[in-house]
Enzyme design. Structure first.
Site, short mmCIF file in Angstrom:
data_model
loop_
_atom_site.label_atom_id
_atom_site.label_comp_id
_atom_site.label_asym_id
_atom_site.label_seq_id
_atom_site.Cartn_x
_atom_site.Cartn_y
_atom_site.Cartn_z
N GLU A 1 1.10 -1.04 -0.72
CA GLU A 1 0.11 0.19 0.14
C GLU A 1 1.07 1.04 0.13
O GLU A 1 1.50 1.29 0.68
CB GLU A 1 -0.79 0.13 1.42
CG GLU A 1 -1.90 1.05 1.08
CD GLU A 1 -2.42 1.30 2.76
OE1 GLU A 1 -2.60 0.63 3.80
OE2 GLU A 1 -3.58 2.44 2.20
N ARG B 1 5.83 -12.24 9.49
CA ARG B 1 6.47 -11.46 9.08
C ARG B 1 8.04 -11.11 9.77
O ARG B 1 8.16 -12.12 10.96
CB ARG B 1 5.78 -10.31 9.67
CG ARG B 1 4.17 -10.07 9.71
CD ARG B 1 3.75 -9.19 10.58
NE ARG B 1 3.86 -7.54 10.36
CZ ARG B 1 3.43 -6.98 9.49
NH1 ARG B 1 1.82 -7.75 9.04
NH2 ARG B 1 3.71 -5.74 8.81
N LYS C 1 4.47 0.96 10.00
CA LYS C 1 4.26 1.45 9.25
C LYS C 1 3.56 3.23 9.64
O LYS C 1 4.49 4.48 9.20
CB LYS C 1 3.48 2.19 8.02
CG LYS C 1 4.60 1.23 6.61
CD LYS C 1 3.65 0.98 5.60
CE LYS C 1 3.27 -0.06 4.96
NZ LYS C 1 2.58 -0.12 3.41
P1 ATP Z 1 0.66 -2.23 7.02
O1 ATP Z 1 1.67 -1.56 8.08
O2 ATP Z 1 0.61 -0.63 6.88
O3 ATP Z 1 -0.45 -2.98 7.38
P2 ATP Z 1 1.86 -3.79 5.72
O4 ATP Z 1 3.08 -3.47 6.82
O5 ATP Z 1 1.11 -4.57 5.85
O6 ATP Z 1 1.08 -2.59 6.03
P3 ATP Z 1 1.60 -3.82 3.02
O7 ATP Z 1 1.84 -1.96 2.33
O8 ATP Z 1 0.62 -4.30 2.60
O9 ATP Z 1 1.96 -3.23 4.93
O10 ATP Z 1 2.68 -4.18 2.85
C1 ATP Z 1 2.66 -5.31 0.91
C2 ATP Z 1 3.69 -6.86 1.08
O11 ATP Z 1 4.40 -6.21 2.34
C3 ATP Z 1 2.45 -7.58 2.04
O12 ATP Z 1 2.37 -8.84 1.07
C4 ATP Z 1 2.96 -7.70 3.48
O13 ATP Z 1 2.69 -8.98 3.83
C5 ATP Z 1 4.31 -7.36 3.39
N1 ATP Z 1 5.33 -7.86 4.25
C6 ATP Z 1 4.67 -6.56 5.65
N2 ATP Z 1 5.97 -6.35 6.74
C7 ATP Z 1 6.23 -7.30 6.16
C8 ATP Z 1 6.95 -7.94 8.13
N3 ATP Z 1 7.85 -7.24 8.61
N4 ATP Z 1 7.27 -8.61 7.11
C9 ATP Z 1 7.36 -9.67 6.11
N5 ATP Z 1 6.39 -9.39 4.75
C10 ATP Z 1 5.94 -8.10 5.57
#
Ligand code: ATP
Ligand code: MG
Length: 552
Positions: free
Chosen positions: A33, A261, A271
């Protein structure tokens, strides 16, 4: 050639390809996003999504899941692209969920016509209250059974600008008693009138929720392996349900797979929290070298290789864990060791005069650029009878086990130069040492026969006539506790007040002309990279990482 899978998701991909599933296609996507900059957690997802596609001959597209204009911006879109490129990955196409707004709208209309969606006029609080708990079923909305025609009319109205934000939502009509909370009439559309969308402007007033847009976007694009993190396991049945409402039975479906994650000690990865740090000026921006963002790590001096090696080491599983920050730092050291020019930099200088060195003489000495890289070659450094050394390498009254400079003490080697012996020092009226004196052995030059003579210690130095002053930014953990998110305290109160220390130091002039992203090892001080604030008159260096792991 046989391609070896490296984790459980690659195992699935290899098996699917071997069995000819999806007509032998492999298509993944990375779906950020655009509401913030990418961080090291995203790098884990990037390495999986792009890495697997690259490895098995598939394609990975970049899709911006831009369904919430209140938080999204082109600044983030651009930064995300730059970071993925920098990490060394290539996307097939760039897609935006906003490109599907019409298709998604049409599907929503179909669901309404099928009696599977309705417009709810209750407040968000009321809807939340009726949701129930995992063990207690929810309560049906009084608007749940309104006629199809009325729903269609109101849905149109939701997108007309006449209805204020929050006054109506479109909900899927599924099951308020489902043990999966996501099936309890999830919200599909909400009204956002106050923020234009970064791509569609003010065309839309009703926007699809992420949960309605995400799975369909995968379907529209033909994604075969929709890889995400574990928190989406419970959303998967809902994504499948939406697709089942319009896709051909038994036909193509995207399949979702989830991995753990990445969490790292002494930092935050949300974020929302990172944005707060930036907006409140608690850090110097998204690319502050203390941030876990890709641009922060880049500015700090991390290389794409060090990040990719780190991700490769921690691997992918299906259980949550927190990775020690020291593992990331170790990956940086391992990589920087191979590529960093070794340089003497003096952080707390005191002048040393070599009293038997011919007055006015200067000479060029040869120094190895990098003992860990056979191709790095040598360079010449200036030497004279007047040099700077680290103050801590001299002690007037030294204990027996002090092997460096002390009057009448042992011989010490000046790094890639001569062997010297300390004869005394001069102090100012306050008793501070202002000059150290020594004599040198002219036959002990490094690289010559006499240079092979072994002494107990080697110290760093820099020629006083050929050095420049520079600024060093020394970083420590951003937070003072291992898990800032676990505490009851506001995470901002847990910031480490000593996470940045600024100091000046002396260094060889050639280093001051270096460009951002050039890497150095300042002997005994750590790995350093040139900062973007650096100017010819005021060189600035970030310490990427110290030479050794910090003790707990
Ligand atoms: P928010 O913090 O706003 O929930 P998010 O960290 O999930 O957002 P996105 O932009 O939706 O951020 O993430 C894009 C992709 O990165 C998604 O597939 C998400 O699963 C992955 N992602 C985000 N944070 C992590 C993390 N800490 N470890 C592994 N993958 C991640
Ligand atoms: Mg997310």
């Amino acid at each position: 050639m046989d391609i070896q899978p490296n984790n459980f998701i690659e195992d699935i991909i290899a098996k699917d390809l071997a069995e000819g599933a999806n007509d032998g296609r492999l298509q993944t996507r990375f779906p950020p996003e655009p509401n913030g900059y990418l961080h090291i957690g995203h790098a884990k997802a990037v390495c999986m999504d792009f890495g697997a596609a690259e490895k098995f001959g598939g394609v990975c597209n970049l899709r911006f899941d831009d369904t919430n204009p209140t938080k999204e911006d082109v600044e983030y879109v651009d930064a995300i692209k730059e970071d993925i490129n920098w990490l060394g990955f290539k996307w097939g196409n760039i897609y935006y969920a906003s490109d599907y707004f019409q298709q998604l709208w049409d599907l929503a209309v179909k669901l309404i016509k099928d009696g599977k969606a309705y417009v709810d006029e209750q407040s968000a609080e009321e809807i939340a209250r009726q949701k129930g708990t995992p063990t207690e079923k929810g309560e049906e909305s009084p608007y749940r059974n309104r006629p199809v025609e009325e729903n269609l009319r109101l849905f149109e109205k939701m997108n007309s600008g006449e209805v204020p934000d929050g006054a109506m939502v479109l909900r899927a009509k599924i099951d308020m008693a489902s043990p999966n909370m996501h099936f309890r009439d999830p919200i599909m559309y909400r009204i956002i009138t106050k923020h234009p969308h970064h791509r569609t402007g003010t065309k839309w007033k009703a926007y699809p929720m992420y949960d309605f847009a995400h799975g369909q976007s995968d379907y529209f694009e033909g994604v075969t392996h929709s890889i995400c993190t574990l928190e989406f396991v419970v959303h998967r049945p809902l994504y499948d349900w939406f697709i089942d409402q319009f896709a051909e039975p038994g036909g193509y479906r995207p399949h979702q797979y989830e991995f753990n994650r990445l969490n790292i000690t002494y930092t935050v990865m949300s974020k929302r929290k990172l944005l707060q740090l930036v907006q409140e000026g608690l850090v110097a921006g998204w690319d502050d070298p203390r941030m876990p963002t890709i641009c922060g790590l880049r500015r700090r001096g991390y290389t794409p290789e060090s990040i990719r090696n780190f991700i490769g080491k921690i691997g992918y599983t299906t259980y949550e864990a927190t990775i020690d920050l020291s593992l990331l730092e170790a990956a940086a050291r391992e990589d920087l060791k191979q590529r960093s020019t070794r340089v003497c930099a003096i952080f707390d200088p005191v002048k040393m005069v070599i009293t038997n060195y011919p007055e006015g003489k200067t000479e060029k000495l040869t120094r190895e650029n990098n003992p860990d890289d056979d191709n790095a070659g040598d360079r010449e450094v200036d030497f004279s009878g007047s040099i700077f050394i680290e103050r801590s390498d001299f002690m007037e009254n030294a204990p027996k086990d002090f092997f460096r400079l002390t009057p009448g003490g042992r011989e010490v080697r000046l790094k890639s130069a001569y062997i010297v012996q300390c004869t005394g020092c001069k102090k100012d009226e306050n008793g501070n040492v202002v000059e150290v004196y020594c004599t040198y052995d002219p036959d002990s030059k490094s690289g010559t026969e006499g240079g092979s003579r072994k002494v107990k210690s080697t110290i760093n130095w820099i020629d006083s006539g050929n050095c420049v002053e520079a600024e060093a930014r020394l970083y420590d953990r951003l937070f003072s506790v291992e898990d800032p998110s676990a505490s009851d305290q506001d995470f901002r109160e847990l910031l480490n007040p000593e996470s940045l220390q600024v100091t000046s130091f002396l260094v060889e002039p050639f280093v001051a002309d270096a460009r951002p992203m050039e890497h150095f090892q300042f002997l005994k001080q750590g790995y350093f990279a040139v900062d973007k604030d650096s100017t010819p008159g005021h060189p600035v260096f970030n310490r990427t990482v110290s030479l050794k792991e910090k003790k707990k």
